[in-house]
Design a protein around this motif. Structure first.
Motif: not given
Length: 311
Positions: A207-214, A217-220, A247-255, A265-266
């Motif tokens: 939950x915290x990871x999702x918030x931070x990535x949201x 963007x540079x935290x990706x 976990x799915x929400x975190x992956x979506x934020x990375x995408x 990208x790579x």
């Protein structure tokens, strides 16, 4: 707290209901009633502040003195529980620092008793949640550093989990807190949490990871470099529904963050087929659910659909 010391909320409630029961027009208060009500409310406020000061005095008392007076760790936990009830009010939470209670509370994060460390973190969560003033006070008192130490290094899993919960409340909508978390290698702590066997710890970390990535963007970059995307791919298959969705929400934020992420990208494209297979398996699993379970997994399916489109 002794019964005679507790606020007479029942009396106030009965008085209030007797003057506004919804069946008759509100009448004007007499001067005598108004004076009684004002004095009653003021006295209860003073009692709470007085009690918080008493708890603060206990927290400031050296451990050996408490032990000499047969004050047990359970007694301290009970006091912290009571303090938490008081600081649910934002005004009381902010007053805690002014009466000298915040610093000794933060000191309890280093207590030798794991339950006291955990409970003090829990109280801190209540104090700082959606409360910029108290967030600032805790930051100025180096509270983030103490919480990070417990989050990453405590030998007790419950204490670590509560510390992470407090960190999450402390740094939300708090840019200095987010920066402090990032520069103190907080993401490494999140990686360790995702690798743990504790479901609660994993949930809070996701939950915290999702918030931070949201939020940034540079935290990706950091997430990818630490391999957090691989851990989230693994957790998509968790038996816990909340973990799967998080976990799915975190992956979506990375995408979503790939456009502004120099390494995303790579890294993500290399694992594209693996991601596709994971999503296919999960979609198939949902399709085999009963109608009741399918309804409960509605949000998970929506995130899955978004990820499928993205990849």
């Amino acid at each position: 707290m002794a019964a005679e010391d507790r606020p007479n909320w029942d009396g106030l409630l009965k008085w209030s209901l007797s003057h506004a029961d919804g069946t008759r027009p509100t009448r004007q208060l007499s001067e005598e009633d108004r004076k009684w009500f004002t004095e009653a409310m003021q006295s209860q406020t003073v009692d709470v502040v007085k009690r918080m000061k008493e708890i603060t005095q206990v927290m400031q008392t050296p451990q050996q003195v408490l032990e000499a007076h047969e004050v047990t760790p359970q007694d301290i936990e009970d006091l912290l529980e009571e303090l938490q009830d008081h600081v649910e009010s934002i005004d009381m939470a902010n007053d805690l620092h002014s009466i000298g209670g915040l610093v000794p509370l933060l000191g309890y994060l280093k207590n030798s008793n794991a339950n006291i460390r955990a409970k003090s973190a829990d109280v801190i969560s209540t104090i700082v949640e959606n409360n910029p003033r108290s967030q600032e006070s805790v930051m100025e008192a180096n509270g983030l550093e103490s919480l990070l130490l417990n989050f990453t290094s405590d030998t007790d899993m419950h204490s670590r989990t509560q510390a992470l919960g407090a960190i999450s409340c402390l740094i939300r909508n708090n840019e200095p807190g987010i920066t402090g978390f990032r520069t103190a290698n907080g993401y490494t702590g999140l990686r360790d949490a995702l690798e743990s066997d504790s479901v609660r710890f994993q949930r809070k970390a996701l939950n915290l990871l999702h918030y931070l990535l949201q939020k940034n963007d540079s935290d990706c970059n950091i997430a990818i470099e630490l391999g957090l995307h691989h851990l989230m791919m693994h957790l998509v298959s968790s038996i816990d529904a909340d973990i799967r969705e998080a976990a799915l929400r975190g992956l979506l934020e990375l995408a979503k963050g790939r456009k502004n992420c120099t390494t995303c990208d790579s890294s993500i494209e290399i694992g594209n087929e693996k991601v596709r297979q994971i999503l296919e398996d999960r979609i198939k699993g949902i399709s085999l659910m009963s109608q009741e379970d399918l309804s409960a997994s509605k949000e998970e399916r929506q995130v899955l659909d978004s990820l499928w489109i993205t990849f």
